[in-house]
Design an enzyme around this catalytic site. Structure first.
Site, PDB file in Angstrom:
ATOM      1  N   ASP A 125     -23.893   3.627  39.719  1.00  0.00           N
ATOM      2  CA  ASP A 125     -24.914   4.655  39.493  1.00  0.00           C
ATOM      3  C   ASP A 125     -26.299   4.088  39.753  1.00  0.00           C
ATOM      4  OD1 ASP A 125     -24.575   2.945  37.341  1.00  0.00           O
ATOM      5  OD2 ASP A 125     -24.823   4.471  35.805  1.00  0.00           O
TER       6      ASP A 125
ATOM      7  N   ASP B 274     -30.001  -2.413  38.810  1.00  0.00           N
ATOM      8  CA  ASP B 274     -31.222  -2.790  38.095  1.00  0.00           C
ATOM      9  C   ASP B 274     -31.460  -4.281  38.365  1.00  0.00           C
ATOM     10  OD1 ASP B 274     -32.497  -3.898  35.515  1.00  0.00           O
ATOM     11  OD2 ASP B 274     -32.785  -1.768  35.228  1.00  0.00           O
TER      12      ASP B 274
HETATM   13  P1  5GP Z   1     -27.742  -4.540  36.206  1.00  0.00           P
HETATM   14  O1  5GP Z   1     -26.643  -5.534  36.053  1.00  0.00           O
HETATM   15  O2  5GP Z   1     -28.013  -4.156  37.654  1.00  0.00           O
HETATM   16  O3  5GP Z   1     -28.999  -4.957  35.490  1.00  0.00           O
HETATM   17  O4  5GP Z   1     -27.300  -3.270  35.402  1.00  0.00           O
HETATM   18  C1  5GP Z   1     -26.665  -2.217  35.966  1.00  0.00           C
HETATM   19  C2  5GP Z   1     -26.191  -1.273  34.893  1.00  0.00           C
HETATM   20  O5  5GP Z   1     -27.155  -1.139  33.844  1.00  0.00           O
HETATM   21  C3  5GP Z   1     -26.037   0.100  35.487  1.00  0.00           C
HETATM   22  O6  5GP Z   1     -24.744   0.330  35.997  1.00  0.00           O
HETATM   23  C4  5GP Z   1     -26.379   1.000  34.313  1.00  0.00           C
HETATM   24  O7  5GP Z   1     -25.230   1.230  33.552  1.00  0.00           O
HETATM   25  C5  5GP Z   1     -27.370   0.204  33.488  1.00  0.00           C
HETATM   26  N1  5GP Z   1     -28.770   0.568  33.811  1.00  0.00           N
HETATM   27  C6  5GP Z   1     -29.671  -0.134  34.546  1.00  0.00           C
HETATM   28  N2  5GP Z   1     -30.850   0.510  34.643  1.00  0.00           N
HETATM   29  C7  5GP Z   1     -30.696   1.651  33.943  1.00  0.00           C
HETATM   30  C8  5GP Z   1     -31.575   2.788  33.693  1.00  0.00           C
HETATM   31  O8  5GP Z   1     -32.732   2.895  34.120  1.00  0.00           O
HETATM   32  N3  5GP Z   1     -31.015   3.788  32.952  1.00  0.00           N
HETATM   33  C9  5GP Z   1     -29.764   3.752  32.468  1.00  0.00           C
HETATM   34  N4  5GP Z   1     -29.362   4.794  31.756  1.00  0.00           N
HETATM   35  N5  5GP Z   1     -28.918   2.721  32.683  1.00  0.00           N
HETATM   36  C10 5GP Z   1     -29.381   1.692  33.420  1.00  0.00           C
END
Ligand code: 5GP
Length: 181
Positions: free
Chosen positions: A104, A107
């Site tokens: 989805d 980040d």
């Molecule tokens: P990463 O490992 O890339 O930091 O985290 C990815 C996961 O963190 C995504 O699949 C999602 O579940 C959550 N996440 C990251 N940014 C956001 C955001 O802005 N909103 C929400 N609701 N979830 C996020």
């Protein structure tokens, strides 16, 4: 007019409408179809946030494919913890398969970076990443993301499957945290 919504203890403002999301989903699906039609790709969604995007995308792409999901969590509340706490699912043999990881939102990229390199060891025919949303300024790990719906700023978003402490997932539009509130 105050079009903010209150989710748990935070206000959010409308950010990407469902119509815009669907237009972009169709464009991405057309790209993926061109590349993978006839190759029976395996779409591997990362739960929970991807469920709504995955359902719309798979219908739009409309090619013979396989669909599965994995669950890994590295997020609690609004801060990424960086820790991969679980991986449930993926009993499928991906050797020589065309695998498309669906997320989805990317980040920090920590979650996907980890999974991507684990999957590469299993010798898929190809391994691509497809994400609806990406925060390029938040990326902490090198990650080659082939298909991106929207590049967005480093602000917390909810809706269209994305939650804030398990609330807000059901909404069909995407909302951004209201930092004025
Ligand atoms: P990463 O490992 O890339 O930091 O985290 C990815 C996961 O963190 C995504 O699949 C999602 O579940 C959550 N996440 C990251 N940014 C956001 C955001 O802005 N909103 C929400 N609701 N979830 C996020």
């Amino acid at each position: 007019m105050d079009n903010r919504i209150l989710v748990n203890d935070k206000y959010f403002v409308p950010y990407i409408t469902h119509d815009k999301i669907m237009t972009r989903v169709d464009e991405l699906a057309a790209e993926v179809r061109t590349e993978f039609d006839g190759k029976r790709p395996l779409f591997l969604g990362i739960l929970n946030g991807v469920f709504m995007f995955a359902a719309d995308f798979i219908k739009a792409v409309n090619i013979d494919c396989e669909i599965s999901f994995v669950k890994l969590t590295s997020y609690a509340g609004m801060e990424t913890t960086g820790a991969i706490t679980s991986r449930i699912g993926l009993e499928i043999d991906i050797k020589d398969r065309h695998v498309i990881l669906m997320d989805d939102i990317v980040d920090s990229g920590i979650t996907l970076h980890h999974l991507y390199h684990e999957l590469l060891k299993e010798n898929p025919a190809s391994l691509n990443i497809l994400t609806l949303l990406m925060k390029p300024d938040a990326l902490q790990k090198p990650l080659d993301v082939t298909y991106v719906g929207f590049d967005i700023p480093n602000k917390f978003v909810i809706g269209y499957g994305l939650d804030y402490d398990q609330s807000g997932r059901y909404r069909k539009d995407i909302y951004q945290l209201d930092e004025q509130a």
